[in-house]
Every structure is written in structure tokens, then in C-alpha cells.
Write a protein that holds these residues in place. Structure first.
Motif, short mmCIF file in Angstrom:
data_model
loop_
_atom_site.label_atom_id
_atom_site.label_comp_id
_atom_site.label_asym_id
_atom_site.label_seq_id
_atom_site.Cartn_x
_atom_site.Cartn_y
_atom_site.Cartn_z
N VAL A 16 64.60 41.31 50.66
CA VAL A 16 63.33 41.99 51.78
C VAL A 16 62.43 42.72 50.73
O VAL A 16 60.82 42.44 50.81
N ILE A 17 62.83 43.54 50.04
CA ILE A 17 61.87 44.14 48.95
C ILE A 17 61.09 42.67 47.92
O ILE A 17 60.03 42.47 48.11
N MET A 18 62.03 41.84 47.44
CA MET A 18 61.05 40.80 46.72
C MET A 18 59.89 40.18 47.81
O MET A 18 59.15 40.35 47.14
N VAL A 19 60.02 39.37 49.39
CA VAL A 19 59.13 39.10 49.79
C VAL A 19 58.11 39.95 50.14
O VAL A 19 56.99 39.84 49.41
N LEU A 20 58.35 41.76 50.45
CA LEU A 20 57.59 42.08 50.46
C LEU A 20 56.63 42.63 49.08
O LEU A 20 55.75 42.41 49.40
N TYR A 21 57.31 42.47 47.52
CA TYR A 21 56.17 42.60 46.21
C TYR A 21 55.29 41.12 46.37
O TYR A 21 54.55 41.31 45.98
N PHE A 22 56.39 39.92 46.62
CA PHE A 22 55.70 38.41 46.54
C PHE A 22 54.16 38.91 48.25
O PHE A 22 53.16 38.35 47.46
N VAL A 23 54.62 39.28 49.26
CA VAL A 23 53.43 39.25 49.79
C VAL A 23 51.82 40.03 49.54
O VAL A 23 51.22 39.19 49.50
N GLY A 24 52.40 41.01 49.03
CA GLY A 24 51.59 42.41 48.28
C GLY A 24 50.77 41.76 47.25
O GLY A 24 49.25 41.61 46.78
N TYR A 25 51.41 41.15 46.47
CA TYR A 25 51.24 39.94 44.85
C TYR A 25 49.85 39.52 45.61
O TYR A 25 49.23 39.15 44.70
N LEU A 26 50.17 38.54 46.27
CA LEU A 26 49.65 37.38 47.28
C LEU A 26 48.18 38.35 47.70
O LEU A 26 47.11 37.34 46.99
N PHE A 27 48.33 39.42 47.99
CA PHE A 27 47.01 39.72 49.03
C PHE A 27 46.30 40.16 47.61
O PHE A 27 44.55 40.48 46.94
N TYR A 28 46.37 41.04 46.21
CA TYR A 28 46.05 41.27 45.23
C TYR A 28 45.46 40.59 44.29
O TYR A 28 45.02 40.62 43.99
N VAL A 29 46.02 38.72 43.91
CA VAL A 29 45.47 38.26 43.47
C VAL A 29 43.84 38.12 44.10
O VAL A 29 42.93 37.63 43.35
N LYS A 30 44.22 37.33 46.11
CA LYS A 30 43.13 37.10 46.62
C LYS A 30 42.34 38.05 46.47
O LYS A 30 40.94 38.14 46.50
N LYS A 31 42.61 39.60 46.30
CA LYS A 31 41.34 40.37 46.31
C LYS A 31 40.64 40.69 44.42
O LYS A 31 39.52 40.51 44.44
N SER A 32 41.37 40.34 43.98
CA SER A 32 40.68 39.64 42.57
C SER A 32 39.94 38.51 42.29
O SER A 32 38.79 38.68 41.20
N ARG A 33 40.38 37.83 43.43
CA ARG A 33 39.35 37.04 42.93
C ARG A 33 38.34 36.33 42.77
O ARG A 33 36.89 36.57 43.39
N ASN A 34 37.90 37.30 44.38
CA ASN A 34 36.89 38.03 45.20
C ASN A 34 36.08 38.89 44.39
O ASN A 34 34.97 38.81 44.96
N LYS A 35 36.76 39.27 43.75
CA LYS A 35 36.23 40.63 43.02
C LYS A 35 34.60 40.19 42.01
O LYS A 35 33.71 40.25 42.61
N LYS A 36 34.68 39.22 41.67
CA LYS A 36 33.13 38.94 40.86
C LYS A 36 32.88 37.76 41.71
O LYS A 36 31.47 38.54 41.44
N GLN A 37 33.36 37.31 42.75
CA GLN A 37 32.16 36.86 43.25
C GLN A 37 31.08 37.70 44.13
O GLN A 37 30.00 37.37 44.58
N ASP A 38 31.69 38.27 44.98
CA ASP A 38 30.95 39.90 45.63
C ASP A 38 30.37 40.47 44.71
O ASP A 38 28.80 40.86 45.12
N PHE A 39 30.61 40.84 43.49
CA PHE A 39 29.76 41.51 43.31
C PHE A 39 28.13 40.23 42.04
O PHE A 39 27.34 40.38 42.40
N LEU A 40 28.39 39.15 42.01
CA LEU A 40 27.49 37.80 41.87
C LEU A 40 26.57 37.88 43.13
O LEU A 40 25.62 37.46 43.10
N ASP A 41 27.15 37.99 44.59
CA ASP A 41 26.90 37.32 45.49
C ASP A 41 25.54 39.30 45.55
O ASP A 41 24.59 39.12 46.37
N ALA A 42 26.21 40.27 45.87
CA ALA A 42 25.27 41.25 45.39
C ALA A 42 24.06 41.62 44.27
O ALA A 42 23.09 42.26 44.44
N ASN A 43 24.75 40.88 43.45
CA ASN A 43 23.55 41.15 41.81
C ASN A 43 23.37 39.51 41.25
O ASN A 43 24.26 39.12 40.51
N PRO A 44 22.54 38.36 42.14
CA PRO A 44 22.87 37.18 41.69
C PRO A 44 22.34 37.20 39.78
O PRO A 44 22.40 35.96 39.26
N THR A 45 21.48 38.37 39.20
CA THR A 45 21.25 38.04 37.63
C THR A 45 21.80 38.62 36.45
O THR A 45 21.89 39.07 35.47
#
Length: 145
Positions: A16-45
Motif C-alpha cells: 500500500v505504501i509503495m502504491v501511494l508513493y508511485f501515485v505521488g511520484y506521478l503527480f510530481y512528474v506531471k506538475k514538473s512538466r507543466n511548470k515550464k509551459q506555464d511559465f512560458l505561457d505567462a512570459n512568451p519572451t
């Protein structure tokens, strides 16, 4: 069924702990990938500055940015094995260090650290740069990719 009754409780908790860790890691990776695109959307230059991490011959060189314009919290993200910083166009003062590691004779490795050094860098619009370190001249380099 008798076998399942004899299994200790911790045997159920670990998966159960391993599954919860994996789900948390997936959320972290998704948030990290969107971080660059969100900054570029707010600051296109905005431009991207990569820190050099690599091997030259038998030496390993790593450049780290300590602060940008005197502040420690700036938009950065991981892109593969590199750390990249998003900067708006203009002149920025970057405080950086470089470390060079090579095999030693008396010790397993010998590490030399250079810096911290304050660099005044001009960043253009929507371009990509690499902040590197030349081990022959012991100077920082800032080149456009």
C-alpha cells in the motif's frame, strides 16, 4: 484461505505504501512538466539558461547557479539530466559556482571548486543559452545554443 490468515499485517502495509508513493511520484512528474509551459505561457519572451554538466576527457565539470539577481527563488526545472532556468530578456546578475572532479593519485578523486562568482549576463528574447566552465582557462562561459 488459511495461508492468508497467517500473513502478518505489515505484509499488506508495504505494498500500500509503495502504491501511494508511485501515485505521488506521478503527480510530481506531471506538475514538473507543466511548470515550464506555464511559465512560458505567462512570459512568451523568456529565455532558457542551461547549466553545464558533463565530462571532458577524464574530468567531470558541473556548473551550479546559486542566485539570480540576488534572489534564490527563480523559475527552474529539470530537462533530462540538465537543470534549466527561465529568465526574462535583459541584463541579469548570476552568482554561480563550478566544480571539476578528476581521478586522483593519492585519493580516489580530486574535486576543485571555483566560485562563487557574480556574472553579469545579457539575455535575449526566446533563446537558449548554456552557462559553462572552461577548465583550461578557469573561466565561465555563456554561449547561445
Amino acid at each position: 484461505m488459511e495461508i492468508l490468515k497467517n500473513i502478518p499485517v505489515w505484509f499488506y502495509i508495504v505494498p500500500v505504501i509503495m502504491v501511494l508513493y508511485f501515485v505521488g511520484y506521478l503527480f510530481y512528474v506531471k506538475k514538473s512538466r507543466n511548470k515550464k509551459q506555464d511559465f512560458l505561457d505567462a512570459n512568451p519572451t523568456a529565455s532558457t539558461v542551461y547549466c553545464q554538466v558533463g565530462q571532458r576527457g577524464i574530468k567531470t565539470v558541473e556548473v551550479s547557479i546559486i542566485s539570480i539577481d540576488g534572489g534564490h527563488s527563480y523559475s527552474h526545472f529539470n530537462e533530462g539530466t540538465k537543470i534549466a532556468y527561465m529568465l526574462l530578456p535583459g541584463t541579469h546578475i548570476i552568482e554561480a559556482t563550478a566544480s571539476s572532479t578528476r581521478p586522483g593519485v593519492m585519493h580516489k578523486t580530486v574535486t576543485e571548486t571555483f566560485g562563487p562568482v557574480k556574472l553579469e549576463l545579457e539575455v535575449g528574447t526566446s533563446t537558449s543559452y548554456t552557462l559553462g566552465f572552461d577548465t583550461k582557462t578557469n573561466e565561465f562561459t555563456f554561449v547561445e545554443n
